[in-house]
Design a protein around this motif. Structure first.
Motif, mmCIF file in Angstrom:
data_model
loop_
_atom_site.group_PDB
_atom_site.id
_atom_site.type_symbol
_atom_site.label_atom_id
_atom_site.label_comp_id
_atom_site.label_asym_id
_atom_site.label_seq_id
_atom_site.Cartn_x
_atom_site.Cartn_y
_atom_site.Cartn_z
ATOM 1 N N LEU A 142 -14.304 -5.147 -4.747
ATOM 2 C CA LEU A 142 -13.288 -4.952 -5.779
ATOM 3 C C LEU A 142 -12.982 -3.455 -5.876
ATOM 4 O O LEU A 142 -13.876 -2.656 -6.177
ATOM 5 C CB LEU A 142 -13.784 -5.483 -7.124
ATOM 6 N N PHE A 143 -11.738 -3.109 -5.611
ATOM 7 C CA PHE A 143 -11.351 -1.693 -5.657
ATOM 8 C C PHE A 143 -10.860 -1.338 -7.062
ATOM 9 O O PHE A 143 -10.433 -2.210 -7.822
ATOM 10 C CB PHE A 143 -10.239 -1.426 -4.636
ATOM 11 N N MET B 292 -19.688 4.947 -8.582
ATOM 12 C CA MET B 292 -18.657 5.589 -7.741
ATOM 13 C C MET B 292 -17.397 4.702 -7.675
ATOM 14 O O MET B 292 -17.518 3.494 -7.524
ATOM 15 C CB MET B 292 -19.212 5.795 -6.332
ATOM 16 N N HIS B 293 -16.228 5.342 -7.784
ATOM 17 C CA HIS B 293 -14.984 4.574 -7.740
ATOM 18 C C HIS B 293 -14.654 4.175 -6.309
ATOM 19 O O HIS B 293 -15.077 4.828 -5.361
ATOM 20 C CB HIS B 293 -13.838 5.423 -8.293
ATOM 21 N N ARG B 294 -13.875 3.112 -6.228
ATOM 22 C CA ARG B 294 -13.473 2.656 -4.891
ATOM 23 C C ARG B 294 -11.947 2.695 -4.796
ATOM 24 O O ARG B 294 -11.265 2.128 -5.654
ATOM 25 C CB ARG B 294 -13.944 1.245 -4.652
ATOM 26 N N ILE B 295 -11.475 3.351 -3.768
ATOM 27 C CA ILE B 295 -10.019 3.468 -3.562
ATOM 28 C C ILE B 295 -9.681 2.925 -2.177
ATOM 29 O O ILE B 295 -10.392 3.207 -1.204
ATOM 30 C CB ILE B 295 -9.567 4.942 -3.674
ATOM 31 N N LEU B 296 -8.612 2.164 -2.121
ATOM 32 C CA LEU B 296 -8.151 1.641 -0.821
ATOM 33 C C LEU B 296 -6.749 2.199 -0.537
ATOM 34 O O LEU B 296 -5.875 2.156 -1.413
ATOM 35 C CB LEU B 296 -8.113 0.106 -0.868
ATOM 36 N N ILE B 297 -6.552 2.706 0.663
ATOM 37 C CA ILE B 297 -5.212 3.180 1.072
ATOM 38 C C ILE B 297 -4.703 2.242 2.157
ATOM 39 O O ILE B 297 -5.386 2.017 3.158
ATOM 40 C CB ILE B 297 -5.275 4.627 1.598
ATOM 41 N N VAL B 298 -3.506 1.701 1.937
ATOM 42 C CA VAL B 298 -2.928 0.766 2.918
ATOM 43 C C VAL B 298 -1.712 1.441 3.547
ATOM 44 O O VAL B 298 -0.744 1.751 2.849
ATOM 45 C CB VAL B 298 -2.485 -0.550 2.238
ATOM 46 N N SER B 299 -1.795 1.691 4.835
ATOM 47 C CA SER B 299 -0.673 2.336 5.510
ATOM 48 C C SER B 299 -0.676 1.988 6.985
ATOM 49 O O SER B 299 -1.729 2.000 7.628
ATOM 50 C CB SER B 299 -0.766 3.853 5.346
ATOM 51 N N ARG C 98 -11.363 3.981 1.324
ATOM 52 C CA ARG C 98 -11.249 3.203 2.556
ATOM 53 C C ARG C 98 -9.780 3.124 2.974
ATOM 54 O O ARG C 98 -8.898 3.268 2.133
ATOM 55 C CB ARG C 98 -11.736 1.765 2.338
ATOM 56 N N CYS C 99 -9.548 2.894 4.250
ATOM 57 C CA CYS C 99 -8.173 2.773 4.742
ATOM 58 C C CYS C 99 -7.966 1.412 5.397
ATOM 59 O O CYS C 99 -8.867 0.911 6.070
ATOM 60 C CB CYS C 99 -7.879 3.857 5.778
ATOM 61 N N ALA C 100 -6.798 0.848 5.200
ATOM 62 C CA ALA C 100 -6.433 -0.407 5.871
ATOM 63 C C ALA C 100 -5.100 -0.184 6.566
ATOM 64 O O ALA C 100 -4.193 0.426 5.993
ATOM 65 C CB ALA C 100 -6.319 -1.536 4.861
ATOM 66 N N SER C 101 -4.988 -0.699 7.799
ATOM 67 C CA SER C 101 -3.771 -0.405 8.571
ATOM 68 C C SER C 101 -2.676 -1.447 8.375
ATOM 69 O O SER C 101 -1.590 -1.305 8.902
ATOM 70 C CB SER C 101 -4.119 -0.287 10.042
ATOM 71 N N GLY C 102 -2.958 -2.493 7.625
ATOM 72 C CA GLY C 102 -1.929 -3.520 7.421
ATOM 73 C C GLY C 102 -2.388 -4.562 6.425
ATOM 74 O O GLY C 102 -3.446 -4.414 5.802
ATOM 75 N N LEU C 103 -1.567 -5.584 6.312
ATOM 76 C CA LEU C 103 -1.817 -6.611 5.299
ATOM 77 C C LEU C 103 -3.135 -7.350 5.560
ATOM 78 O O LEU C 103 -3.914 -7.595 4.627
ATOM 79 C CB LEU C 103 -0.653 -7.602 5.310
ATOM 80 N N ALA C 104 -3.379 -7.678 6.835
ATOM 81 C CA ALA C 104 -4.576 -8.460 7.156
ATOM 82 C C ALA C 104 -5.835 -7.674 6.812
ATOM 83 O O ALA C 104 -6.770 -8.206 6.189
ATOM 84 C CB ALA C 104 -4.556 -8.823 8.636
ATOM 85 N N ALA C 105 -5.840 -6.384 7.185
ATOM 86 C CA ALA C 105 -7.007 -5.542 6.903
ATOM 87 C C ALA C 105 -7.177 -5.363 5.396
ATOM 88 O O ALA C 105 -8.302 -5.360 4.882
ATOM 89 C CB ALA C 105 -6.838 -4.193 7.592
ATOM 90 N N MET C 106 -6.043 -5.231 4.697
ATOM 91 C CA MET C 106 -6.095 -5.076 3.239
ATOM 92 C C MET C 106 -6.712 -6.324 2.601
ATOM 93 O O MET C 106 -7.579 -6.228 1.726
ATOM 94 C CB MET C 106 -4.678 -4.857 2.705
ATOM 95 N N PHE D 103 -1.257 8.764 10.114
ATOM 96 C CA PHE D 103 -1.128 10.147 9.646
ATOM 97 C C PHE D 103 -1.006 10.188 8.118
ATOM 98 O O PHE D 103 -1.696 10.954 7.447
ATOM 99 C CB PHE D 103 0.092 10.794 10.310
ATOM 100 N N LEU D 104 -0.125 9.315 7.578
ATOM 101 C CA LEU D 104 0.090 9.306 6.123
ATOM 102 C C LEU D 104 -1.182 8.875 5.401
ATOM 103 O O LEU D 104 -1.535 9.405 4.341
ATOM 104 C CB LEU D 104 1.247 8.372 5.768
ATOM 105 N N CYS D 105 -1.864 7.922 5.993
ATOM 106 C CA CYS D 105 -3.117 7.440 5.420
ATOM 107 C C CYS D 105 -4.123 8.602 5.344
ATOM 108 O O CYS D 105 -4.775 8.814 4.320
ATOM 109 C CB CYS D 105 -3.649 6.319 6.303
#
Lengths: 302, 314, 122
Positions: free
Chosen positions: C45-46, C1-8, C29-37, C12-14
């Motif tokens: 590994l995404f 399964m592929h892994r995708i990370l969205i950083v926003s 997965r979603c990250a709300s900022g640099l630290a979470a990313m 709402f946009l995320c």
């Protein structure tokens, strides 16, 4: 004496309520500008903003200043490489600055500039580094203005951080008027911010010549919303102390009203009114970032 | 007498304090609700909407807690937010959602009860919903509002309700568009709601249409428009149009000659010419070209600007 | 399964991007900022990271190096932002970004690009 006190209380109450109304109106404008996103995708009418920094050495602050998404935007940092050796070196290495030619344009009287640096990397080209012998903030800001590319200048001091969307809000304000009609946009809330047109600064002769004085009222705008803030500088009063203070005010009001001491009652109710108005302004002025802006700064400049 | 005035003042101030304190409590509760219930509900509504959009047909989905306070506004904001950041969406399912829950009518009611920038914000939300002509006609009553922002948002509602009338609506708009207003129109255009044909706009005698046309040329980098731009720069148009066309040419990095832009440069003030020089230096124009365009008196300024972009070899 | 990370930073946009990739057989997965990313990318590994907005890149952080282990060309980095200016887009490409899309974004186009890229990686 009583009449003078009454007039004083009334003036304080009217002042607090007027300020609250202005902050509430500004909030609506800010929300409208943020929802429109007109300044986010393109620079409307080519409006550009140069942030001028004197004494800014903190990497976190520079990151904050550089992180604006607006396209016609740059940060001009002025440092003295002999006084701040480590900071200057770290900054030059981090943003891969290279030395470029510096020749005075002659618009402003600038002295003490040793070198001018621009980044080798395209994504940091919005950072300009000026190496100058420090002789005061006004001289630093004049040197920064002399190398700035854009028509509007925003001086920023050490520890002043841009709030999210502040640059876009300034651009929206400038872009809502015909080009060249505004020379000054300022905000007194939070940390005071002054966006000045380059033309007005050159006409005044520099930051040391009090450039704001010569700008006519019709070419000024005041934004009743915070644009800059100093994180972590606010003291936070424990909630129980606030409750105690509120209870004391209420008790003082109740007792003085019951005893018929109307001057004391008016004083306590005026204090309560100003406090409540300040709390409302703080809630409306900074929205979700209300803890970021110390409450005491709201009325600091009045 | 003074005593009586003090009593009246104290009563009024106490009343004002109580009102403000109540408003503060309501605002705090609302903020708490927004970060709690509303965030969850918005996420749910978006999920339901996206699933409905992916399926494309079927009955209009049910949105939980839609009768609760503030839920209808949340749904309207979710639909508007989705259409505001996307392009090429199938609007038919969204239109069905708007019609089923009466979001447009409900928003019109809210707009009627507000004023100023709050009304403009309501109209902006309305403009992002899939609308029919009747709603736009009902919103047209605010076209004579004293607030400029409200008047412009009415235009946006009309543009999104009937894009085929875009040229006529923009041409008939009574005030000159500000830079930010043009920016908003361009966002609508990038959502695919308006035609990108820049020709009729740039050639139109109407100032508003020309400004929109010039912005399209700059934003989409349409180099074929150079001929039109040079004509505007060289012509007798309003100074701001000529200036805009000149900046557009510079943004496209087209070669400029004294023959084409000389007249416009002479008409510009020294400060405007210096601003143009800074813009051209930042865009990477050669010192030779700048020297040819500007007078001998301005050459020193010009050259020092260009030098400041060159690596120091000393 | 592929892994995708969205950083926003904007939830709402995320959510919009996450939901548009919902039926892709990928762990999104979603990250709300640099630290979470940074935290998430250190943990796994995404295959693809979608960053909403350009501010992370302009602030001085080397975002791509933060995401990619040394010597690897994965994860691919897509940026979706409002910027139209050519200089901004070139800056991002110079930073190592693989694709740049502007808002208002076509969700079908974004989905197709992501699907193509992930199928090529198989």
């Amino acid at each position: 004496m009583k009449l003078v006190l009454l007039l004083f209380f009334a003036a304080a109450a009217v002042y607090a309520c007027t300020l609250l109304l202005l902050v509430l109106r500004a909030r609506e404008r800010r929300l409208l500008a943020a929802a429109a996103r007109a300044a986010y995708s393109d620079a409307p009418d080519g409006i550009g903003i140069s942030v001028l920094c004197s004494g800014v050495t903190s990497p976190a602050q520079l990151e904050n200043l550089l992180s604006s998404e607006y396209s016609r935007y740059e940060v001009v940092a002025v440092l003295d490489s002999r006084r701040q050796v480590a900071e200057f070196g770290a900054l030059a290495a981090r943003y891969r600055m290279i030395r470029v030619e510096w020749v005075s344009t002659g618009e402003l009287e600038v002295t003490g500039v040793r070198a001018l640096g621009r980044s080798r990397k395209r994504c940091f080209r919005r950072l300009v580094l000026v190496d100058r012998v420090f002789d005061g903030a006004a001289g630093d800001l004049d040197a920064a203005a002399a190398v700035a590319t854009y028509d509007y200048l925003l001086p920023v001091g050490a520890g002043q951080y841009l709030l999210p969307g502040a640059v876009e809000r300034l651009v929206a304000e400038l872009g809502s008027e015909p080009p060249g009609t505004l020379d000054l946009v300022r905000s007194h809330l939070g940390e005071p911010a002054v966006l000045l047109s380059r033309e007005a600064l050159v006409a005044a002769g520099g930051f040391g010549m009090r450039p704001l004085r010569g700008i006519p009222r019709s070419r000024r705008r005041i934004l009743w919303e915070p644009l800059l803030a100093r994180p972590g500088s606010g003291w936070r009063v424990p909630r129980r102390w606030l409750l105690l203070l509120a209870a004391l005010l209420a008790a003082a009001f109740g007792l003085s009203a019951a005893a018929g001491w109307w001057t004391a009652a008016a004083a306590s109710v005026t204090a309560a009114l100003v406090w409540t108005a300040a709390a409302c302004a703080s809630q409306a002025g900074s929205g979700r970032l209300r803890h970021f802006i110390p409450l005491r700064r709201i009325f600091r400049y009045y | 007498m003074t005593e009586r005035l003090l009593i009246v003042y104290t009563a009024l101030a106490a009343l004002a304090t109580a009102v403000l304190f109540a408003a503060l409590c309501v605002a705090k509760l609302r903020a708490r609700r927004r970060s709690g219930r509303d965030a969850v509900l918005r996420s749910k509504y978006l999920r339901i909407l996206m699933l409905y959009l992916l399926s494309g047909e079927g009955p209009v989905p049910r949105f939980p807690l839609i009768r609760r306070a503030g839920a209808r506004r949340l749904l309207a904001e979710t639909v508007a937010g989705l259409t505001g950041v996307t392009c090429g969406l199938d609007v038919a399912p969204l239109r069905r959602v708007v019609a089923e829950y009466g979001l447009d009518r409900w928003l019109l009611g809210c707009i009627r009860r507000t004023s100023g920038c709050r009304r403009a914000r309501g109209l902006m939300l309305l403009a992002r919903l899939p609308l029919d002509g009747a709603v736009a006609a009902r919103a047209a009553r605010y076209a004579r509002s004293r607030n400029r922002r409200v008047r412009f948002q009415v235009l946006m509602v009309q543009l999104s309700a009937d894009p085929s009338m875009a040229l006529r609506l923009m041409a008939e708009y009574p005030a000159p568009f500000s830079a930010c207003e043009v920016g908003e129109i361009l966002i609508l255009l990038r959502r695919g709601m308006l035609p990108i044909a820049y020709g009729p706009l740039v050639e139109s005698p109407c100032r508003n249409l020309r400004v929109v046309g010039l912005s399209i040329v700059r934003q989409f980098g349409i180099e074929e428009a150079e001929r039109h731009l040079l004509r505007i720069v060289d012509g007798d148009e309003a100074p701001e149009l000529g200036r805009e066309a000149l900046y557009t040419l510079c943004a496209l990095r087209r070669p400029l000659t004294r023959r084409h832009v000389g007249r416009r440069l002479t008409a510009m003030s020294p400060a405007e010419r210096k601003a143009l020089m800074r813009y051209m230096a930042a865009e990477g124009y050669s010192p030779g070209l700048l020297r040819r365009l500007f007078d001998a008196r301005e050459r020193t300024y010009c050259e020092s600007l260009v030098q400041s972009y060159k690596r120091s070899l000393a | 399964m592929h892994r995708i990370l969205i950083v926003s930073e904007e939830e709402f946009l995320c959510d919009v991007i996450r939901l548009s990739l919902a039926d892709m057989r990928a762990d999104v997965r979603c990250a709300s900022g640099l630290a979470a990313m940074e935290r998430l990318s250190r943990r796994m590994l995404f295959d693809l990271v979608i960053v909403v907005g350009t501010s992370l890149f302009f602030s001085g952080r080397d975002v791509v190096r933060m995401l990619r282990p040394p010597g690897l060309r994965r994860p691919l980095v897509y940026v979706v932002a409002w910027q139209q200016a050519e200089q901004s887009v070139l800056s991002l490409l110079e930073c190592g970004v693989d694709q740049y899309l502007t808002f208002p974004v076509s969700l079908q186009r974004l989905r197709a690009k992501v699907a193509n890229e992930l199928s090529r990686q198989l």
